[in-house]
Design a protein around this motif. Structure first.
Motif, PDB file in Angstrom:
ATOM      1  N   LEU A   4       0.808  -1.212   0.000  1.00  0.00           N
ATOM      2  CA  LEU A   4       0.000   0.000   0.000  1.00  0.00           C
ATOM      3  C   LEU A   4       0.846   1.268   0.000  1.00  0.00           C
ATOM      4  O   LEU A   4       0.454   2.281  -0.579  1.00  0.00           O
ATOM      5  CB  LEU A   4      -0.927  -0.001   1.225  1.00  0.00           C
ATOM      6  CG  LEU A   4      -1.899   1.166   1.375  1.00  0.00           C
ATOM      7  CD1 LEU A   4      -2.852   1.237   0.183  1.00  0.00           C
ATOM      8  CD2 LEU A   4      -2.690   1.035   2.672  1.00  0.00           C
ATOM      9  N   PHE A   5       2.020   1.204   0.631  1.00  0.00           N
ATOM     10  CA  PHE A   5       2.816   2.411   0.826  1.00  0.00           C
ATOM     11  C   PHE A   5       4.033   2.504  -0.090  1.00  0.00           C
ATOM     12  O   PHE A   5       4.727   3.504  -0.086  1.00  0.00           O
ATOM     13  CB  PHE A   5       3.260   2.507   2.291  1.00  0.00           C
ATOM     14  CG  PHE A   5       2.124   2.758   3.241  1.00  0.00           C
ATOM     15  CD1 PHE A   5       1.711   4.047   3.518  1.00  0.00           C
ATOM     16  CD2 PHE A   5       1.448   1.713   3.839  1.00  0.00           C
ATOM     17  CE1 PHE A   5       0.661   4.292   4.383  1.00  0.00           C
ATOM     18  CE2 PHE A   5       0.393   1.939   4.705  1.00  0.00           C
ATOM     19  CZ  PHE A   5      -0.005   3.236   4.974  1.00  0.00           C
ATOM     20  N   GLY A   6       4.300   1.458  -0.868  1.00  0.00           N
ATOM     21  CA  GLY A   6       5.406   1.550  -1.811  1.00  0.00           C
ATOM     22  C   GLY A   6       6.764   1.491  -1.133  1.00  0.00           C
ATOM     23  O   GLY A   6       6.958   0.736  -0.182  1.00  0.00           O
ATOM     24  N   PRO A   7       7.726   2.313  -1.619  1.00  0.00           N
ATOM     25  CA  PRO A   7       7.630   3.348  -2.663  1.00  0.00           C
ATOM     26  C   PRO A   7       7.709   2.755  -4.079  1.00  0.00           C
ATOM     27  O   PRO A   7       8.160   1.630  -4.268  1.00  0.00           O
ATOM     28  CB  PRO A   7       8.839   4.231  -2.382  1.00  0.00           C
ATOM     29  CG  PRO A   7       9.843   3.294  -1.789  1.00  0.00           C
ATOM     30  CD  PRO A   7       9.063   2.278  -1.005  1.00  0.00           C
ATOM     31  N   LYS A  50      -2.430  19.853  -4.787  1.00  0.00           N
ATOM     32  CA  LYS A  50      -3.013  20.473  -3.600  1.00  0.00           C
ATOM     33  C   LYS A  50      -2.680  19.722  -2.321  1.00  0.00           C
ATOM     34  O   LYS A  50      -2.408  20.336  -1.277  1.00  0.00           O
ATOM     35  CB  LYS A  50      -4.532  20.561  -3.760  1.00  0.00           C
ATOM     36  CG  LYS A  50      -5.231  21.275  -2.610  1.00  0.00           C
ATOM     37  CD  LYS A  50      -6.724  21.392  -2.882  1.00  0.00           C
ATOM     38  CE  LYS A  50      -7.433  22.122  -1.740  1.00  0.00           C
ATOM     39  NZ  LYS A  50      -8.889  22.252  -1.991  1.00  0.00           N
ATOM     40  N   HIS A  51      -2.671  18.387  -2.355  1.00  0.00           N
ATOM     41  CA  HIS A  51      -2.577  17.612  -1.119  1.00  0.00           C
ATOM     42  C   HIS A  51      -1.319  16.760  -0.996  1.00  0.00           C
ATOM     43  O   HIS A  51      -0.966  16.354   0.108  1.00  0.00           O
ATOM     44  CB  HIS A  51      -3.790  16.687  -0.987  1.00  0.00           C
ATOM     45  CG  HIS A  51      -5.095  17.415  -0.946  1.00  0.00           C
ATOM     46  ND1 HIS A  51      -5.422  18.309   0.046  1.00  0.00           N
ATOM     47  CD2 HIS A  51      -6.158  17.386  -1.797  1.00  0.00           C
ATOM     48  CE1 HIS A  51      -6.633  18.796  -0.173  1.00  0.00           C
ATOM     49  NE2 HIS A  51      -7.100  18.259  -1.285  1.00  0.00           N
ATOM     50  N   HIS A  79       6.141  15.391  -1.493  1.00  0.00           N
ATOM     51  CA  HIS A  79       6.988  14.709  -2.475  1.00  0.00           C
ATOM     52  C   HIS A  79       7.585  15.756  -3.419  1.00  0.00           C
ATOM     53  O   HIS A  79       7.355  15.738  -4.627  1.00  0.00           O
ATOM     54  CB  HIS A  79       6.182  13.682  -3.275  1.00  0.00           C
ATOM     55  CG  HIS A  79       5.522  12.631  -2.428  1.00  0.00           C
ATOM     56  ND1 HIS A  79       4.281  12.803  -1.879  1.00  0.00           N
ATOM     57  CD2 HIS A  79       5.947  11.404  -2.029  1.00  0.00           C
ATOM     58  CE1 HIS A  79       3.953  11.720  -1.190  1.00  0.00           C
ATOM     59  NE2 HIS A  79       4.945  10.860  -1.259  1.00  0.00           N
ATOM     60  N   GLU A  80       8.360  16.673  -2.837  1.00  0.00           N
ATOM     61  CA  GLU A  80       8.917  17.762  -3.630  1.00  0.00           C
ATOM     62  C   GLU A  80       9.880  17.265  -4.703  1.00  0.00           C
ATOM     63  O   GLU A  80      10.123  17.948  -5.697  1.00  0.00           O
ATOM     64  CB  GLU A  80       9.624  18.758  -2.710  1.00  0.00           C
ATOM     65  CG  GLU A  80       8.684  19.442  -1.716  1.00  0.00           C
ATOM     66  CD  GLU A  80       9.426  20.386  -0.800  1.00  0.00           C
ATOM     67  OE1 GLU A  80      10.675  20.408  -0.885  1.00  0.00           O
ATOM     68  OE2 GLU A  80       8.774  21.096  -0.015  1.00  0.00           O
ATOM     69  N   PRO A 103      10.622   7.763  -7.329  1.00  0.00           N
ATOM     70  CA  PRO A 103       9.710   6.975  -6.490  1.00  0.00           C
ATOM     71  C   PRO A 103       9.021   7.840  -5.434  1.00  0.00           C
ATOM     72  O   PRO A 103       9.631   8.741  -4.851  1.00  0.00           O
ATOM     73  CB  PRO A 103      10.635   5.937  -5.840  1.00  0.00           C
ATOM     74  CG  PRO A 103      11.817   5.854  -6.742  1.00  0.00           C
ATOM     75  CD  PRO A 103      12.000   7.227  -7.300  1.00  0.00           C
ATOM     76  N   VAL A 104       7.748   7.564  -5.198  1.00  0.00           N
ATOM     77  CA  VAL A 104       6.978   8.237  -4.155  1.00  0.00           C
ATOM     78  C   VAL A 104       6.376   7.177  -3.242  1.00  0.00           C
ATOM     79  O   VAL A 104       6.199   6.020  -3.623  1.00  0.00           O
ATOM     80  CB  VAL A 104       5.865   9.130  -4.747  1.00  0.00           C
ATOM     81  CG1 VAL A 104       6.442  10.203  -5.636  1.00  0.00           C
ATOM     82  CG2 VAL A 104       4.854   8.292  -5.510  1.00  0.00           C
ATOM     83  N   SER A 105       6.067   7.598  -2.014  1.00  0.00           N
ATOM     84  CA  SER A 105       5.470   6.707  -1.021  1.00  0.00           C
ATOM     85  C   SER A 105       3.985   7.001  -0.891  1.00  0.00           C
ATOM     86  O   SER A 105       3.545   8.140  -1.055  1.00  0.00           O
ATOM     87  CB  SER A 105       6.152   6.879   0.341  1.00  0.00           C
ATOM     88  OG  SER A 105       7.527   6.569   0.250  1.00  0.00           O
ATOM     89  N   GLY A 106       3.219   5.970  -0.589  1.00  0.00           N
ATOM     90  CA  GLY A 106       1.782   6.111  -0.423  1.00  0.00           C
ATOM     91  C   GLY A 106       1.415   6.437   1.010  1.00  0.00           C
ATOM     92  O   GLY A 106       2.277   6.777   1.828  1.00  0.00           O
ATOM     93  N   PRO A 107       0.117   6.354   1.314  1.00  0.00           N
ATOM     94  CA  PRO A 107      -0.921   5.912   0.384  1.00  0.00           C
ATOM     95  C   PRO A 107      -1.368   7.038  -0.539  1.00  0.00           C
ATOM     96  O   PRO A 107      -1.307   8.212  -0.177  1.00  0.00           O
ATOM     97  CB  PRO A 107      -2.049   5.496   1.327  1.00  0.00           C
ATOM     98  CG  PRO A 107      -1.893   6.395   2.513  1.00  0.00           C
ATOM     99  CD  PRO A 107      -0.420   6.596   2.674  1.00  0.00           C
ATOM    100  N   LEU A 108      -1.829   6.654  -1.726  1.00  0.00           N
ATOM    101  CA  LEU A 108      -2.373   7.603  -2.690  1.00  0.00           C
ATOM    102  C   LEU A 108      -3.843   7.272  -2.899  1.00  0.00           C
ATOM    103  O   LEU A 108      -4.185   6.147  -3.280  1.00  0.00           O
ATOM    104  CB  LEU A 108      -1.622   7.520  -4.025  1.00  0.00           C
ATOM    105  CG  LEU A 108      -0.110   7.777  -3.997  1.00  0.00           C
ATOM    106  CD1 LEU A 108       0.456   7.732  -5.412  1.00  0.00           C
ATOM    107  CD2 LEU A 108       0.215   9.108  -3.336  1.00  0.00           C
TER     108      LEU A 108
END
Length: 503
Positions: A373-376, A422-423, A428-429, A480-485
């Motif tokens: 669920l959270f990756g990344p 927005k969120h 995740h800059e 790579p990005v981490s969740g949750p999305l």
């Protein structure tokens, strides 16, 4: 001079003074000489029966002298418990107060006998005996004990009143009474220490044990610290996720994701209200003064199919703001949610979906423990349909209203980009959303696509803004990005949820 050093491994000492009730809330501190001698006698009987009775008398007789104490800083606390009481067919409960002394684990208590010395052989036996003392007082007052003989001038701060005040004492002192042994020698010493309390009070009709004497001690109050009370019940902790396993035959289908998420929210909110006098948790409910909370910092209820068989087997409750002690208590209490009504020959029974709390996780633990669920990951795919919150825009003649990049205004790609910026973008800059691919099916399990329209996409409770259009998307980032999305309508209950695309 010889001493006994006692480390309280749990940082607590539970013991009720002789002649007191536990509900008086008065812990014994320091441990009385009587208690220490009884503990050594019990350890001898349990762990070192090879020591003869004569040797034990030779070891214990010098310790009947009045000791002095080096007390570490302490504070007094208590907890309250309601214990079940069963009398015949009547059931009730009784309040029990558990008073204790809180002690720094790293600072030991020292019991000093100033005028006591042993031969090397006896000192070796006594050291082994003392080392076997694993608790003092109640059984959960775990200890690590040892004999100390290299004492020069210990800074004692609790002495018998007959010794008088010492220069090392602080200005503030108080009196207390400790139970000791007096005028007992030979075989009588062992017999007195082995005497059971019930026999003493029954046959001997005595509250105090034989040959016992109450001695007044002078104790420094400088060691008693009043610790500041930190009420953290309403303050978020470091835990941001709770993971539950689902247990039912059959398990819910992934098509029921929204229903599982919504029922879990209802159940945990109900538990929270019953536990805390009808209060409403902003984090669990997502409501502030009756209005929807802003910023998506409240809880996400995310059912997950971790093994890819098309059935939900876990649910993760996640809040980036963290959960309070009270909210975690509600999670620990949660063990089932309603799951429909079974009608068998006209008899209707409420069905339940059982939940088992597997663990609580901090932010740094998520990717290692819940990678499904959270990756990344750089690529994320829809696990449940994205339900749009606004209708895609068109001209009156049917032509699509598009941005300069060719994406339809308020289309699925446009709404995803807006919600990301927005969120999520501030967390995740380093990552940019570079590609969005849209389709009408979701891979519920390998080689088994399911149409988005097959999923339940209308909440049983609550309003929300739904355009009624659902899509499946694949998102690709440059890093790579981490969740949750989770995006779109019902995203706090499992809709619009994305999982790492490892394929």
């Amino acid at each position: 001079m010889i001493g006994m050093e006692i480390n309280f491994l749990a940082g607590k000492y539970h013991a009720t003074p002789w002649g007191k009730s536990c509900n008086e809330g008065i812990p014994e501190w320091p441990p009385s000489p009587w208690r220490i001698l009884r503990a050594l006698t019990a350890i001898w009987m349990q762990t070192m029966p090879e020591i003869t009775r004569a040797e034990m008398m030779r070891l214990l007789t010098p310790l009947t002298a009045l000791p002095c104490y080096v007390l570490p800083p302490t504070s007094v606390g208590h907890s309250r418990h309601y214990m079940p009481i069963v009398e015949g067919s009547q059931y009730g409960s009784g309040l029990v107060i558990d008073a204790f002394v809180a002690i720094d684990r790293a600072t030991p208590l020292q019991v000093i006998w100033p005028n006591v010395n042993y031969t090397p052989a006896d000192l070796e036996i006594l050291s082994k005996l003392v080392g076997n003392v694993t608790y003092l007082g109640r059984a959960d007052s775990w200890t690590q004990c040892r004999i100390i003989s290299d004492l020069s001038q210990p800074a004692v701060n609790c002495v018998p009143l007959s010794v008088g005040s010492l220069p090392l004492f602080a200005r503030r002192t108080e009196h207390l009474r400790l139970l000791t042994l007096f005028g007992v020698q030979g075989d009588t010493l062992i017999d007195v220490l082995l005497l059971q309390t019930g026999i003493n009070r029954g046959a001997n009709k005595s509250i105090d044990p034989p040959h016992a004497r109450w001695v007044t001690y002078l104790r420094s109050t400088d060691t008693q610290k009043t610790l500041p009370v930190r009420d953290r019940r309403d303050k978020p902790l470091d835990y941001v996720a709770a993971c539950f396993a689902l247990d039912r035959v059959p398990l819910p289908s992934v098509l029921e994701t929204l229903r599982v998420g919504e029922q879990t929210r209802i159940a945990v909110m109900g538990l929270f209200g019953r536990l805390f006098e009808g209060r409403i948790s902003v984090t669990l409910s997502g409501r502030v003064d009756g209005q929807p909370a802003k910023g998506h910092r409240h809880a996400f209820y995310l059912p997950v199919d971790t093994d890819g068989d098309g059935y939900l087997d876990h649910i993760v409750v996640y809040s980036p703001a963290g959960f309070t002690v009270q909210e975690l208590l509600a999670f620990e209490t949660l063990n089932e949610i309603p799951w429909g009504v079974h009608d068998h020959d006209g008899s209707k029974t409420q069905q339940r979906l059982r939940l088992m709390l597997l663990g609580l996780y901090k932010m740094g633990d998520l990717t290692a423990n819940l990678p499904q669920l959270f990756g990344p990951s750089r690529r994320w795919r829809s696990a449940t349909p994205l339900v749009l919150t606004r209708h895609p825009k068109c001209y009156r003649d049917g032509r699509l209203k598009c941005h300069a990049n060719g994406e339809q205004i308020d289309g699925p790609e446009d709404q995803i980009r807006k919600e990301w910026n927005k969120h999520y973008a501030d967390r995740h800059e380093w990552a940019n959303l570079v590609s969005i691919k849209c389709s009408s099916t979701i891979m519920a399990r390998p080689d088994h696509p399911v149409r988005c329209l097959s999923f339940k996409t209308i909440r049983q409770r609550g309003k929300g803004h739904s355009a009624g259009l659902s899509y499946s998307l694949t998102l690709e980032f440059d890093n790579p990005v981490s969740g949750p999305l989770a995006f779109g309508y019902g995203n706090h209950y499992g809709l619009g949820m994305f999982v790492p695309d490892l394929g």
